[in-house]
Design a protein around this motif. Structure first.
Motif, PDB file in Angstrom:
ATOM      1  N   VAL A 173       0.851  -1.178   0.000  1.00 30.33           N
ATOM      2  CA  VAL A 173       0.000   0.000   0.000  1.00 30.33           C
ATOM      3  C   VAL A 173       0.894   1.237   0.000  1.00 30.33           C
ATOM      4  CG1 VAL A 173      -1.757   1.270   1.286  1.00 30.33           C
ATOM      5  CG2 VAL A 173      -1.811  -1.248   1.227  1.00 30.33           C
ATOM      6  N   PRO A 174       0.684   2.204  -0.884  1.00 29.77           N
ATOM      7  CA  PRO A 174       1.542   3.393  -0.947  1.00 29.77           C
ATOM      8  C   PRO A 174       1.625   4.122   0.389  1.00 29.77           C
ATOM      9  CG  PRO A 174       0.138   3.276  -2.881  1.00 29.77           C
ATOM     10  CD  PRO A 174      -0.335   2.209  -1.949  1.00 29.77           C
ATOM     11  N   LYS A 175       2.711   4.812   0.614  1.00 22.69           N
ATOM     12  CA  LYS A 175       3.007   5.401   1.918  1.00 22.69           C
ATOM     13  C   LYS A 175       2.032   6.488   2.347  1.00 22.69           C
ATOM     14  CE  LYS A 175       6.416   8.600  -0.092  1.00 22.69           C
ATOM     15  NZ  LYS A 175       7.832   9.025  -0.061  1.00 22.69           N
ATOM     16  N   ASP A 176       1.371   7.157   1.403  1.00 27.30           N
ATOM     17  CA  ASP A 176       0.473   8.253   1.782  1.00 27.30           C
ATOM     18  C   ASP A 176      -0.977   7.797   1.919  1.00 27.30           C
ATOM     19  OD1 ASP A 176       0.141   7.736  -0.871  1.00 27.30           O
ATOM     20  OD2 ASP A 176      -0.063   9.830  -1.476  1.00 27.30           O
ATOM     21  N   TYR A 177      -1.204   6.475   2.039  1.00 21.77           N
ATOM     22  CA  TYR A 177      -2.572   5.982   2.085  1.00 21.77           C
ATOM     23  C   TYR A 177      -3.076   5.763   3.508  1.00 21.77           C
ATOM     24  CZ  TYR A 177      -3.722   5.466  -2.820  1.00 21.77           C
ATOM     25  OH  TYR A 177      -4.064   5.728  -4.123  1.00 21.77           O
ATOM     26  N   SER A 178      -2.367   6.266   4.478  1.00 29.33           N
ATOM     27  CA  SER A 178      -2.821   6.147   5.862  1.00 29.33           C
ATOM     28  C   SER A 178      -3.986   7.090   6.155  1.00 29.33           C
ATOM     29  CB  SER A 178      -1.667   6.447   6.822  1.00 29.33           C
ATOM     30  OG  SER A 178      -1.170   7.753   6.581  1.00 29.33           O
ATOM     31  N   LYS A 179      -4.270   7.985   5.225  1.00 29.58           N
ATOM     32  CA  LYS A 179      -5.341   8.969   5.447  1.00 29.58           C
ATOM     33  C   LYS A 179      -6.730   8.346   5.438  1.00 29.58           C
ATOM     34  CE  LYS A 179      -5.289  10.049   0.499  1.00 29.58           C
ATOM     35  NZ  LYS A 179      -4.961  11.066  -0.516  1.00 29.58           N
ATOM     36  N   GLY A 180      -6.850   7.128   4.914  1.00 29.44           N
ATOM     37  CA  GLY A 180      -8.143   6.444   4.931  1.00 29.44           C
ATOM     38  C   GLY A 180      -8.876   6.532   3.615  1.00 29.44           C
ATOM     39  N   PRO A 181      -9.883   5.678   3.424  1.00 28.19           N
ATOM     40  CA  PRO A 181     -10.624   5.637   2.160  1.00 28.19           C
ATOM     41  C   PRO A 181     -11.488   6.869   1.987  1.00 28.19           C
ATOM     42  CG  PRO A 181     -11.672   4.228   3.788  1.00 28.19           C
ATOM     43  CD  PRO A 181     -10.393   4.700   4.405  1.00 28.19           C
ATOM     44  N   PRO A 182     -11.936   7.121   0.772  1.00 29.00           N
ATOM     45  CA  PRO A 182     -12.807   8.288   0.523  1.00 29.00           C
ATOM     46  C   PRO A 182     -14.120   8.157   1.291  1.00 29.00           C
ATOM     47  CG  PRO A 182     -12.702   6.857  -1.408  1.00 29.00           C
ATOM     48  CD  PRO A 182     -11.652   6.378  -0.469  1.00 29.00           C
ATOM     49  N   ILE A 183     -14.549   9.247   1.847  1.00 29.93           N
ATOM     50  CA  ILE A 183     -15.790   9.266   2.631  1.00 29.93           C
ATOM     51  C   ILE A 183     -16.985   9.253   1.688  1.00 29.93           C
ATOM     52  CG2 ILE A 183     -17.150  10.594   4.287  1.00 29.93           C
ATOM     53  CD1 ILE A 183     -14.495  11.755   5.331  1.00 29.93           C
ATOM     54  N   LYS A 184     -17.960   8.425   2.015  1.00 30.84           N
ATOM     55  CA  LYS A 184     -19.137   8.318   1.166  1.00 30.84           C
ATOM     56  C   LYS A 184     -19.959   9.590   1.267  1.00 30.84           C
ATOM     57  CE  LYS A 184     -23.114   5.390   0.113  1.00 30.84           C
ATOM     58  NZ  LYS A 184     -23.849   4.147   0.426  1.00 30.84           N
ATOM     59  N   PRO A 185     -20.262  10.226   0.148  1.00 29.98           N
ATOM     60  CA  PRO A 185     -21.069  11.457   0.184  1.00 29.98           C
ATOM     61  C   PRO A 185     -22.539  11.139   0.451  1.00 29.98           C
ATOM     62  CG  PRO A 185     -20.617  10.835  -2.076  1.00 29.98           C
ATOM     63  CD  PRO A 185     -19.856   9.866  -1.214  1.00 29.98           C
ATOM     64  N   THR A 186     -23.278  12.156   0.805  1.00 28.42           N
ATOM     65  CA  THR A 186     -24.722  11.978   1.002  1.00 28.42           C
ATOM     66  C   THR A 186     -25.359  11.429  -0.265  1.00 28.42           C
ATOM     67  OG1 THR A 186     -24.741  13.830   2.551  1.00 28.42           O
ATOM     68  CG2 THR A 186     -26.867  13.131   1.625  1.00 28.42           C
ATOM     69  N   SER A 187     -24.922  11.914  -1.387  1.00 33.36           N
ATOM     70  CA  SER A 187     -25.381  11.406  -2.674  1.00 33.36           C
ATOM     71  C   SER A 187     -24.279  11.594  -3.693  1.00 33.36           C
ATOM     72  CB  SER A 187     -26.647  12.123  -3.140  1.00 33.36           C
ATOM     73  OG  SER A 187     -26.983  11.741  -4.457  1.00 33.36           O
ATOM     74  N   THR A 188     -24.110  10.626  -4.560  1.00 39.87           N
ATOM     75  CA  THR A 188     -23.118  10.764  -5.626  1.00 39.87           C
ATOM     76  C   THR A 188     -23.730  11.351  -6.888  1.00 39.87           C
ATOM     77  OG1 THR A 188     -23.567   8.518  -6.399  1.00 39.87           O
ATOM     78  CG2 THR A 188     -21.800   8.785  -4.780  1.00 39.87           C
ATOM     79  N   GLY A 189     -25.028  11.656  -6.818  1.00 38.48           N
ATOM     80  CA  GLY A 189     -25.701  12.144  -8.005  1.00 38.48           C
ATOM     81  C   GLY A 189     -26.100  10.994  -8.910  1.00 38.48           C
ATOM     82  N   PRO A 190     -26.719  11.287 -10.028  1.00 42.21           N
ATOM     83  CA  PRO A 190     -27.156  10.225 -10.941  1.00 42.21           C
ATOM     84  C   PRO A 190     -25.965   9.405 -11.442  1.00 42.21           C
ATOM     85  CG  PRO A 190     -28.143  12.327 -11.522  1.00 42.21           C
ATOM     86  CD  PRO A 190     -27.075  12.628 -10.518  1.00 42.21           C
ATOM     87  N   ALA A 191     -26.155   8.092 -11.511  1.00 42.51           N
ATOM     88  CA  ALA A 191     -25.158   7.207 -12.120  1.00 42.51           C
ATOM     89  C   ALA A 191     -25.544   7.044 -13.579  1.00 42.51           C
ATOM     90  CB  ALA A 191     -25.136   5.857 -11.416  1.00 42.51           C
ATOM     91  N   ILE A 192     -24.670   7.461 -14.477  1.00 39.78           N
ATOM     92  CA  ILE A 192     -25.024   7.545 -15.895  1.00 39.78           C
ATOM     93  C   ILE A 192     -24.113   6.641 -16.713  1.00 39.78           C
ATOM     94  CG2 ILE A 192     -25.164   9.083 -17.897  1.00 39.78           C
ATOM     95  CD1 ILE A 192     -25.725  11.374 -15.911  1.00 39.78           C
ATOM     96  N   GLN A 193     -24.728   5.849 -17.580  1.00 33.93           N
ATOM     97  CA  GLN A 193     -23.997   5.057 -18.556  1.00 33.93           C
ATOM     98  C   GLN A 193     -24.573   5.368 -19.931  1.00 33.93           C
ATOM     99  OE1 GLN A 193     -23.079   0.897 -17.459  1.00 33.93           O
ATOM    100  NE2 GLN A 193     -24.354   1.248 -15.640  1.00 33.93           N
ATOM    101  N   VAL A 194     -23.727   5.358 -20.933  1.00 28.48           N
ATOM    102  CA  VAL A 194     -24.141   5.790 -22.270  1.00 28.48           C
ATOM    103  C   VAL A 194     -23.691   4.764 -23.310  1.00 28.48           C
ATOM    104  CG1 VAL A 194     -23.864   7.555 -24.063  1.00 28.48           C
ATOM    105  CG2 VAL A 194     -24.010   8.226 -21.653  1.00 28.48           C
TER     106      VAL A 194
END
Length: 865
Positions: free
Chosen positions: A172-193
């Motif tokens: 695991v890279p050395k600067d990854y101790s900060k933790g995973p990305p925090i889940k937002p209240t909403s990510t908005g629409p999930a769009i596939q095209v």
């Protein structure tokens, strides 16, 4: 309506919780064996741990490992020939070990140790000190503090280079101790095209795909790694100064490895790095950059860029239209091989095919300019090596450079094996062409072993024009595994370079499983040239070939009988040139894990379907069976065939050890039941016919034949028959209760019951729902629930499903919707969803509860005497 976990009877509890045999790992030189004792079934607490599901991968976000991992709690080294053992004391802070990997040349292996009470693995090596009475010792491999966490999420974190000079470790890279990305209240629409004029992109019903930008961010966080190169790993010194650890500069800031291969010379790495992500396919089909890295410098060069591979047709004869299957030529320092479809990967495309070739292998030589310095890597233009009329499957090499090429054609289940000369030319000579469904005529597979100066896996060849073959030895009497020597003659100069006439060859049988005590003596005489097996050869055992040792005279085999578990032995191959006393050495002494099954008898029985197709089953009868009719459990898994003769061939052996895994029905024999296990349910479609177009008719015919046989034998009470299966066997069970009155009860685990939920092919069906709508509808048990409810005798149905089933096509919704339909029509049924369980069940609590539900469900058949 839940009352918590339940447990079955004491008998079933003992049978479903047997002690677990140790895991065995052979050293690279096949002189030592590592014996590690893994724990029994884990607690539900392990399965309940936090789990991430991204890009088709499930993992533990705290450990950075595959989720639900347990660890071996003991470590023993055993010398094969002498039998001498050394019990190794695990590190003082160890909760258990995992991922044993041997050095390619030396008696050294590395392993990961789980730290007690911490979600962290540490790296250790275990090394033989040949100057100290052949004693092994364990030493830590300390990683730098800032990169001490290894990443096992997508495969083992470490591997040796081919020359054994270095150990590569994903961290695991050395600067990854900060933790995973925090889940937002909403990510908005999930769009596939799908863009205008886009290529067709059919895909199976994959689970755990990326769904939104937050999933993408988590994927980058957990899968990004750096690659450490550790030199000095083979030093006998125990101090840390002997180790030289560096981060490979080619990693940069973002590096998501799909694979890492070491070149035969040990200097280069062929790496596949994830570039483009997708919401429609899993990680292995993400866009990738295939690169060549120099371990001695910071140089790297891109071999090929490949976009997201989501346009492969559904046919099993289809493949990617992009270059694929990149690997090093094992007989050269640094030459790359890759496959490329010449028909765009679509078997329906017959346009512009030269000489009928659909696939080809290409070679690319790699040159390093200024070897002594920072040398520039030059990858030469790819040149065609060999073309194929069918689809490329595999290629294996002998140490001399001769190659053995496999191609296949799915539509009629055919395969070819070619010989490619060591000269490297494109000429090829046919070794055999055959249907892989025909087990009786299978010549076996080439025996491979890590050997040679390059420490690659090679086909073992005692001479340039010979090789060893190992196989199951299928016959009408059951399997008798073998080891053969195949000798072949090369085509004379001027003969066709791609003739489908097989080369001249002779076969010599070097070893074979002992013949059974009983059986067809005429068949035995024919197999031995008119000579019956000797008394010494005729034993009620089943043996398997395990490995050929480096002297090419000693072999390891396994041996078991109906009442004796599998154990391992060293022996010698018979020799005509020199008299070798065959002294057998027993390596292991495993004891019977389920003594409650002692006395259960096993027969391999034969009968026919109403259309003449030969069928078989393993018939188990209870201890001290008295000849009376018993409640009978039928258990099966349907299989598709293109050849009716192959469909009727015998598989397995009645001489194998009688034991029962959690998924097996054999436990019931200890309760007094008769068991028809693995009763044949072939679904045949010869010529242009598709097997599944008559799936139900053939399923019913096969089940009817099995029940009729058991009735005629007098072992089965026809009023007390039950049927069951797991996965496709559950699918089968629902059909048999819908279309027959043979069974009073069914048990269906982790099945699929609505084929319209798997519209882009399933099992061996490679047509889509829009190509075969009638087949999809007809093969959906959900569509037949009304008919099921109107049967003259309606069998009751037990459905069991894992709550987090990851298998493509068997989402838990399948059982939920099917149960709702059964309920709607008042059919006696029960749905059990096991918390935290996947397609195969794992936790002790889950398996005991499953056993309880099954035992309770069929108890009425035991009482109805």
């Amino acid at each position: 309506m839940s009352s918590g976990y339940q447990e079955p009877s004491d008998l079933f509890k003992r049978l479903f919780l047997p002690p677990k045999n140790p895991s065995l790992t052979l050293s690279s030189d096949q002189q030592w064996m590592v014996i590690s004792q893994e724990p029994p079934l884990p607690s539900i607490e392990l399965l309940a741990r936090t789990e991430e599901k991204l890009a088709g991968i499930r993992f533990d976000p705290q450990m950075w490992t595959p989720s639900r991992m347990d660890f071996a709690t003991s470590l023993v080294l055993q010398h094969l020939e002498s039998g001498k053992q050394q019990n190794m004391e695990l590190p003082t802070n160890s909760e258990g070990i995992r991922y044993i990997r041997f050095h390619p040349k030396l008696p050294i292996f590395v392993f990961a140790s789980k730290i007690k009470g911490e979600p962290m693995l540490e790296l250790y090596k275990c090394q033989l000190n040949e100057s100290s009475d052949n004693q092994w010792s364990i030493h830590p491999i300390p990683l730098p503090e800032e990169t001490k966490r290894m990443n096992f999420i997508y495969g083992c974190s470490y591997q040796f280079t081919s020359d054994g000079a270095s150990l590569l470790v994903k961290v695991v890279p050395k600067d990854y101790s900060k933790g995973p990305p925090i889940k937002p209240t909403s990510t908005g629409p999930a769009i596939q095209v799908v863009a205008k004029n886009a290529r067709k992109a059919p895909g199976r019903t994959y689970q755990d795909l990326l769904k939104n930008p937050h999933d993408e961010a988590k994927f980058h966080y957990y899968f990004t790694t750096q690659l450490l190169c550790i030199d000095g790993i083979t030093a006998t010194a125990t101090n840390e100064d002997a180790l030289k650890i560096r981060v490979l500069p080619q990693c940069g800031e973002v590096c998501i490895f799909q694979s890492i291969q070491s070149s035969p010379c040990g200097r280069f790495l062929l790496v596949q790095l994830t570039t483009d992500l997708s919401y429609s396919v899993t990680l292995r089909r993400f866009g990738k950059s295939i690169e060549l890295w120099d371990l001695f410098s910071s140089n790297k060069t891109v071999v090929q860029k490949i976009p997201v591979d989501d346009e492969i047709p559904l046919s099993y004869d289809a493949c990617s239209r992009h270059p694929r299957s990149f690997f090093f030529h094992p007989c050269k320092d640094c030459t790359l091989i890759h496959a490329q479809a010449l028909d765009g990967g679509d078997p329906a495309n017959n346009v512009d095919l030269v000489d009928g070739e659909r696939d080809a292998l290409y070679l690319q030589d790699v040159e390093l300019l200024d070897v002594s310095g920072e040398g520039k890597i030059v990858i030469k233009e790819a040149t065609k090596w060999v073309g194929m009329e069918w689809r490329f499957d595999d290629v294996e090499f002998g140490a001399s450079g001769i190659a053995f090429l496999d191609e296949y054609r799915w539509k009629d289940r055919m395969e070819r094996k070619w010989i490619l000369p060591a000269s490297g030319g494109g000429t090829k000579q046919l070794l055999w062409e055959r249907s892989w469904e025909d087990r009786y005529k299978s010549p076996g597979a080439p025996l491979t072993r890590r050997s040679g100066e390059r420490n690659q896996y090679f086909v073992v060849q005692p001479t340039p024009n010979s090789l060893y073959l190992r196989g199951a030895g299928a016959s009408p009497l059951g399997d008798r595994p073998f080891l053969d020597l195949l000798e072949f003659e090369e085509n004379e100069e001027g003969e066709s370079s791609s003739s489908t006439t097989p080369v001249k060859k002779t076969m010599t049988r070097l070893w074979r499983c002992k013949a059974p005590v009983e059986g067809d003596l005429l068949d035995a005489a024919l197999e031995t040239g008119g000579v019956l097996p000797s008394d010494e050869e005729r034993q009620d055992v089943f043996e398997s070939f395990v490995s050929l040792l480096p002297d090419n005279e000693s072999i390891m085999i396994s041996r078991e009988s109906k009442t004796t578990p599998r154990n391992y032995y060293l022996t010698k191959l018979p020799s005509k040139e020199k008299k070798i006393e065959t002294k057998e050495i027993q390596i292991t002494t495993f004891e019977h894990p389920q003594p409650d099954l002692l006395g259960v008898t096993k027969e391999l029985v034969h009968y026919k379907r109403n259309d003449g197709v030969d069928l078989t089953a393993n018939l188990y009868l209870p201890p001290n069976y008295d000849g009376t009719k018993r409640p009978t459990l039928f258990w099966a898994y349907p299989r598709e065939f293109k050849d009716s003769k192959a469909a009727g061939q015998v598989k397995g052996s009645k001489h194998k050890f009688v034991s029962a895994s959690w998924a097996s029905p054999i436990h019931w024999a200890a309760k007094g039941w008769a068991i028809m296990d693995d009763f044949s349910l072939p679904v045949i479609g010869e010529g242009d016919a598709q097997p599944n177009d008559t799936f139900i008719e053939q399923l019913v015919a096969g089940a009817t034949a099995a029940v009729e046989y058991a009735k005629e034998r007098g072992v089965c009470d026809p009023d007390r028959c039950a049927v069951g299966g797991h996965s496709y066997g559950a699918f089968m069970t629902s059909h048999l209760l819908s279309h027959t009155t043979l069974f009073a009860a069914g048990m269906a685990r982790s099945g699929a019951y609505n084929r319209t939920l798997t519209p882009m092919s399933f099992q061996s069906e490679d047509r889509s729902m829009w190509e075969a709508p009638d087949t999809y509808i007809k093969m959906s048990p959900l569509m037949h629930v009304k008919k099921y409810s109107e049967q003259a005798k309606v069998g009751k149905m037990l459905l069991i499903h894992g709550e987090v089933d990851e298998n493509s096509g068997t989402h838990p919704m399948q059982s939920e919707r099917y149960f709702a339909a059964l309920k709607a029509f008042g059919i006696e049924s029960k749905l059990v969803v096991l918390p935290h369980e996947r397609h195969s069940y794992r936790a002790k609590e889950s398996i005991l509860h499953m056993a309880y539900e099954q035992e309770t469900w069929l108890s009425s058949l035991e009482e109805n005497k």
